[in-house]
Design a protein around this motif. Structure first.
Motif, PDB file in Angstrom:
ATOM      1  N   ASN A 122       0.386  -1.347   0.135  1.00 58.00           N
ATOM      2  CA  ASN A 122      -0.080   0.211  -0.717  1.00 58.00           C
ATOM      3  C   ASN A 122       0.782   1.701  -0.158  1.00 58.00           C
ATOM      4  OD1 ASN A 122      -2.671  -1.441   0.055  1.00 58.00           O
ATOM      5  ND2 ASN A 122      -3.044  -1.741   1.964  1.00 58.00           N
ATOM      6  N   TYR A 123       2.160   0.940   0.196  1.00 54.45           N
ATOM      7  CA  TYR A 123       2.445   1.680   0.004  1.00 54.45           C
ATOM      8  C   TYR A 123       3.440   2.209  -1.010  1.00 54.45           C
ATOM      9  CZ  TYR A 123       2.579   2.109   5.230  1.00 54.45           C
ATOM     10  OH  TYR A 123       1.593   2.405   5.979  1.00 54.45           O
ATOM     11  N   THR A 124       3.463   2.106  -1.944  1.00 60.36           N
ATOM     12  CA  THR A 124       4.111   1.797  -3.205  1.00 60.36           C
ATOM     13  C   THR A 124       3.001   2.975  -4.813  1.00 60.36           C
ATOM     14  OG1 THR A 124       4.096  -0.324  -4.382  1.00 60.36           O
ATOM     15  CG2 THR A 124       6.528   0.820  -3.006  1.00 60.36           C
ATOM     16  N   PHE A 125       3.864   3.649  -5.200  1.00 62.96           N
ATOM     17  CA  PHE A 125       2.426   3.843  -6.437  1.00 62.96           C
ATOM     18  C   PHE A 125       3.075   4.707  -7.266  1.00 62.96           C
ATOM     19  CE2 PHE A 125       0.960   5.119  -2.154  1.00 62.96           C
ATOM     20  CZ  PHE A 125      -0.291   4.962  -2.364  1.00 62.96           C
ATOM     21  N   ASN A 126       2.544   4.587  -8.627  1.00 62.36           N
ATOM     22  CA  ASN A 126       2.685   5.222  -9.994  1.00 62.36           C
ATOM     23  C   ASN A 126       2.167   6.159 -10.321  1.00 62.36           C
ATOM     24  OD1 ASN A 126       4.160   2.606  -9.541  1.00 62.36           O
ATOM     25  ND2 ASN A 126       4.355   1.769 -12.214  1.00 62.36           N
ATOM     26  N   THR A 127       2.500   7.292 -10.972  1.00 63.50           N
ATOM     27  CA  THR A 127       2.001   8.161 -11.276  1.00 63.50           C
ATOM     28  C   THR A 127       2.442   8.192 -12.730  1.00 63.50           C
ATOM     29  OG1 THR A 127       3.475  10.066 -11.438  1.00 63.50           O
ATOM     30  CG2 THR A 127       2.170   9.804 -10.013  1.00 63.50           C
ATOM     31  N   SER A 143      -7.380   6.539 -11.139  1.00 62.82           N
ATOM     32  CA  SER A 143      -7.107   5.454 -10.574  1.00 62.82           C
ATOM     33  C   SER A 143      -7.182   4.125 -10.422  1.00 62.82           C
ATOM     34  CB  SER A 143      -6.782   5.825  -9.141  1.00 62.82           C
ATOM     35  OG  SER A 143      -6.844   4.638  -7.702  1.00 62.82           O
ATOM     36  N   ASP A 144      -6.522   2.770 -10.231  1.00 66.42           N
ATOM     37  CA  ASP A 144      -6.215   1.934 -11.323  1.00 66.42           C
ATOM     38  C   ASP A 144      -7.003   1.345  -9.642  1.00 66.42           C
ATOM     39  OD1 ASP A 144      -4.158   1.017  -9.711  1.00 66.42           O
ATOM     40  OD2 ASP A 144      -3.991  -0.338 -11.573  1.00 66.42           O
ATOM     41  N   GLY A 145      -7.197   1.707  -8.165  1.00 64.34           N
ATOM     42  CA  GLY A 145      -7.796   0.932  -7.000  1.00 64.34           C
ATOM     43  C   GLY A 145      -6.652   0.030  -6.795  1.00 64.34           C
ATOM     44  N   GLN A 146      -4.740   0.593  -7.141  1.00 66.08           N
ATOM     45  CA  GLN A 146      -4.417  -0.232  -6.077  1.00 66.08           C
ATOM     46  C   GLN A 146      -2.484   0.113  -6.850  1.00 66.08           C
ATOM     47  OE1 GLN A 146      -4.665  -3.570 -10.011  1.00 66.08           O
ATOM     48  NE2 GLN A 146      -4.249  -5.128  -7.475  1.00 66.08           N
ATOM     49  N   GLY A 147      -3.175   1.564  -6.784  1.00 66.54           N
ATOM     50  CA  GLY A 147      -1.326   2.597  -6.342  1.00 66.54           C
ATOM     51  C   GLY A 147      -0.656   3.111  -7.569  1.00 66.54           C
ATOM     52  N   ALA A 148      -1.540   2.707  -9.117  1.00 65.00           N
ATOM     53  CA  ALA A 148      -1.045   2.790  -9.717  1.00 65.00           C
ATOM     54  C   ALA A 148      -2.403   4.283 -10.489  1.00 65.00           C
ATOM     55  CB  ALA A 148      -0.851   2.072 -10.986  1.00 65.00           C
ATOM     56  N   PHE A 149      -1.771   4.716 -11.878  1.00 68.94           N
ATOM     57  CA  PHE A 149      -3.387   5.887 -12.082  1.00 68.94           C
ATOM     58  C   PHE A 149      -2.368   5.711 -14.004  1.00 68.94           C
ATOM     59  CE2 PHE A 149      -2.199   7.572  -8.558  1.00 68.94           C
ATOM     60  CZ  PHE A 149      -3.627   7.950  -8.279  1.00 68.94           C
ATOM     61  N   THR A 150      -3.959   5.505 -14.693  1.00 65.57           N
ATOM     62  CA  THR A 150      -3.513   5.313 -15.872  1.00 65.57           C
ATOM     63  C   THR A 150      -4.491   6.725 -16.965  1.00 65.57           C
ATOM     64  OG1 THR A 150      -6.334   5.241 -15.959  1.00 65.57           O
ATOM     65  CG2 THR A 150      -4.191   3.131 -16.043  1.00 65.57           C
ATOM     66  N   LYS A 151      -4.200   7.119 -17.733  1.00 70.02           N
ATOM     67  CA  LYS A 151      -4.485   8.132 -18.998  1.00 70.02           C
ATOM     68  C   LYS A 151      -3.779   7.874 -20.300  1.00 70.02           C
ATOM     69  CE  LYS A 151       0.361  10.235 -18.685  1.00 70.02           C
ATOM     70  NZ  LYS A 151       0.963  10.794 -17.879  1.00 70.02           N
ATOM     71  N   ASN A 152      -4.540   8.792 -20.016  1.00 64.43           N
ATOM     72  CA  ASN A 152      -5.092   8.522 -22.414  1.00 64.43           C
ATOM     73  C   ASN A 152      -3.467   9.149 -23.084  1.00 64.43           C
ATOM     74  OD1 ASN A 152      -8.157   8.868 -22.399  1.00 64.43           O
ATOM     75  ND2 ASN A 152      -7.414  11.394 -22.606  1.00 64.43           N
ATOM     76  N   TYR A 153      -2.969   8.429 -23.546  1.00 68.34           N
ATOM     77  CA  TYR A 153      -2.000   8.265 -24.724  1.00 68.34           C
ATOM     78  C   TYR A 153      -1.962   8.985 -25.802  1.00 68.34           C
ATOM     79  CZ  TYR A 153      -4.643   4.528 -27.799  1.00 68.34           C
ATOM     80  OH  TYR A 153      -5.262   3.819 -28.255  1.00 68.34           O
ATOM     81  N   LYS A 154      -1.016   9.183 -26.485  1.00 62.86           N
ATOM     82  CA  LYS A 154      -1.026   9.927 -28.095  1.00 62.86           C
ATOM     83  C   LYS A 154      -0.507   9.255 -28.982  1.00 62.86           C
ATOM     84  CE  LYS A 154      -0.405  15.293 -25.999  1.00 62.86           C
ATOM     85  NZ  LYS A 154       0.472  15.639 -26.127  1.00 62.86           N
ATOM     86  N   ILE A 155      -0.151   8.926 -30.113  1.00 58.34           N
ATOM     87  CA  ILE A 155      -0.049   8.408 -31.010  1.00 58.34           C
ATOM     88  C   ILE A 155       0.657   9.597 -32.170  1.00 58.34           C
ATOM     89  CG2 ILE A 155      -0.640   7.197 -33.094  1.00 58.34           C
ATOM     90  CD1 ILE A 155      -2.911   6.145 -32.110  1.00 58.34           C
ATOM     91  N   LEU A 156       1.959   9.576 -31.996  1.00 55.16           N
ATOM     92  CA  LEU A 156       2.780   9.914 -32.914  1.00 55.16           C
ATOM     93  C   LEU A 156       3.598   9.572 -33.780  1.00 55.16           C
ATOM     94  CD1 LEU A 156       3.217  10.684 -29.334  1.00 55.16           C
ATOM     95  CD2 LEU A 156       4.027  12.840 -30.233  1.00 55.16           C
ATOM     96  N   VAL A 157       3.933  10.627 -35.155  1.00 57.28           N
ATOM     97  CA  VAL A 157       5.223  10.384 -35.779  1.00 57.28           C
ATOM     98  C   VAL A 157       5.914  10.782 -36.161  1.00 57.28           C
ATOM     99  CG1 VAL A 157       3.718  12.075 -37.349  1.00 57.28           C
ATOM    100  CG2 VAL A 157       4.893   9.599 -38.640  1.00 57.28           C
ATOM    101  N   VAL A 158       7.117   9.958 -36.294  1.00 59.26           N
ATOM    102  CA  VAL A 158       8.493  10.757 -36.179  1.00 59.26           C
ATOM    103  C   VAL A 158       8.849  11.638 -37.818  1.00 59.26           C
ATOM    104  CG1 VAL A 158      10.802  10.309 -36.139  1.00 59.26           C
ATOM    105  CG2 VAL A 158       9.752   9.760 -34.522  1.00 59.26           C
ATOM    106  N   GLU A 159       8.897  12.965 -37.909  1.00 58.77           N
ATOM    107  CA  GLU A 159       8.534  13.425 -39.262  1.00 58.77           C
ATOM    108  C   GLU A 159      10.485  14.173 -39.232  1.00 58.77           C
ATOM    109  OE1 GLU A 159       5.573  15.088 -40.763  1.00 58.77           O
ATOM    110  OE2 GLU A 159       4.208  13.002 -40.733  1.00 58.77           O
ATOM    111  N   ASN A 160      10.400  14.146 -39.866  1.00 59.28           N
ATOM    112  CA  ASN A 160      12.494  14.981 -39.974  1.00 59.28           C
ATOM    113  C   ASN A 160      12.781  14.815 -38.316  1.00 59.28           C
ATOM    114  OD1 ASN A 160      12.527  15.905 -42.265  1.00 59.28           O
ATOM    115  ND2 ASN A 160      10.682  17.339 -41.965  1.00 59.28           N
TER     116      ASN A 160
END
Length: 285
Positions: free
Chosen positions: A58-63, A261-278
């Motif tokens: 219960n003492y470890t978390f992820n952002t 929160s996922d209820g177990q010390g971690a958090f989820t969020k939206n992600y991005k889709i990117l492309v590498v150009e130049n």
């Protein structure tokens, strides 16, 4: 960047200096090195996506959200694009292996085939023998790279260019350092990333420090401010009270996004889709 030194540093901070709150650790293998040593100290990692870390107690978390989530989304995305036969370029490291394994599981569950899974050691310099196996196989229609922020991202990219391997390439979380090292060889790569600092944060960071916000800086900022909020709301610096507050926190609107929160010390969020150009990453959706 050394698990043994990580343990030494953690023990000094907690046993000698009596530190109660730690923002860290960076990356999965370093968190796994100390996860069983955490008892009544609060540890919040902004850049460690391994689920076994935060779910340990219960003492470890992820952002930062768990690594496998992006790989699952990437598998669904590439399958929806019509790809059916993949080669995975990964690394023999817990962080990268978790992502490769999750992609393989979901892609094959959907009906695709993973023809090759390469996991060289992190300091390997020549991967041409692996790449030539893919080039000789006419069935492979897509390459997936879960090499992330390791040097193997640029090594794979440069050596694929040398071998004239023109495949669609999808990846998870490439950082600018590896893009720069590849000298244009990563151009065209599409990648998913959950490192999503808002524009105001990025602007302020650049103004204050004179450089672009590095990877995970937004998640680190959120970790500090989330801890600050917990202390203010509980009017306490006792770790038992703080961990109860953080474990009951359902969401947090931070500079890295809306953290759920996922209820177990971690958090989820939206992600991005990117492309590498130049040699620059551009958001495509």
């Amino acid at each position: 960047s050394n698990p043994t030194q990580t343990v030494t540093s953690f023990n000094k901070l907690t046993e000698v200096d009596d530190i109660k709150f730690i923002i860290g650790l960076s990356w999965t293998k370093f968190g796994l090195a100390i996860k069983d040593l955490v008892n009544d100290k609060i540890v919040i990692s902004p850049s460690l996506g391994g689920s076994s870390f935060n779910e340990n107690n219960n003492y470890t978390f992820n952002t930062r959200q768990h690594d496998y989530i992006l790989s699952r989304n990437l598998a669904e995305y590439t399958y929806s694009k019509g790809y059916r036969s993949a080669a995975i370029l990964s690394v023999n490291d817990p962080y990268n292996k978790e992502q490769a394994d999750e992609f393989k599981k979901i892609f094959e569950k959907l009906g695709g085939t993973v023809k090759y899974l390469f996991e060289p050691v992190i300091d390997q310099k020549d991967v041409r023998s692996d790449l030539l196996k893919v080039k000789a196989d006419s069935e492979v229609d897509v390459i997936i790279a879960t090499t992330g922020a390791t040097p193997l991202t640029s090594i794979f990219a440069i050596q694929m260019r040398e071998l004239k391997m023109n495949y669609p390439i999808y990846s998870v979380t490439i950082d600018q350092t590896r893009i720069d090292e590849s000298k244009g060889a990563c151009d065209g790569w599409i990648y998913f990333s959950s490192f999503t600092p808002d524009k105001d944060f990025s602007k302020r960071y650049l103004e204050i420090y004179g450089t672009s916000a590095p990877i995970a800086s937004d998640s680190a900022y959120d970790a500090v401010m989330m801890l600050s909020q917990a202390i203010k709301e509980t009017k306490s610096v006792e770790t038992l009270e703080i961990q109860k507050y953080l474990n009951n926190l359902e969401s947090y609107q931070g500079v890295s996004g809306n953290l759920i929160s996922d209820g177990q010390g971690a958090f989820t969020k939206n992600y991005k889709i990117l492309v590498v150009e130049n040699e620059t990453s551009i958001e495509i959706i």
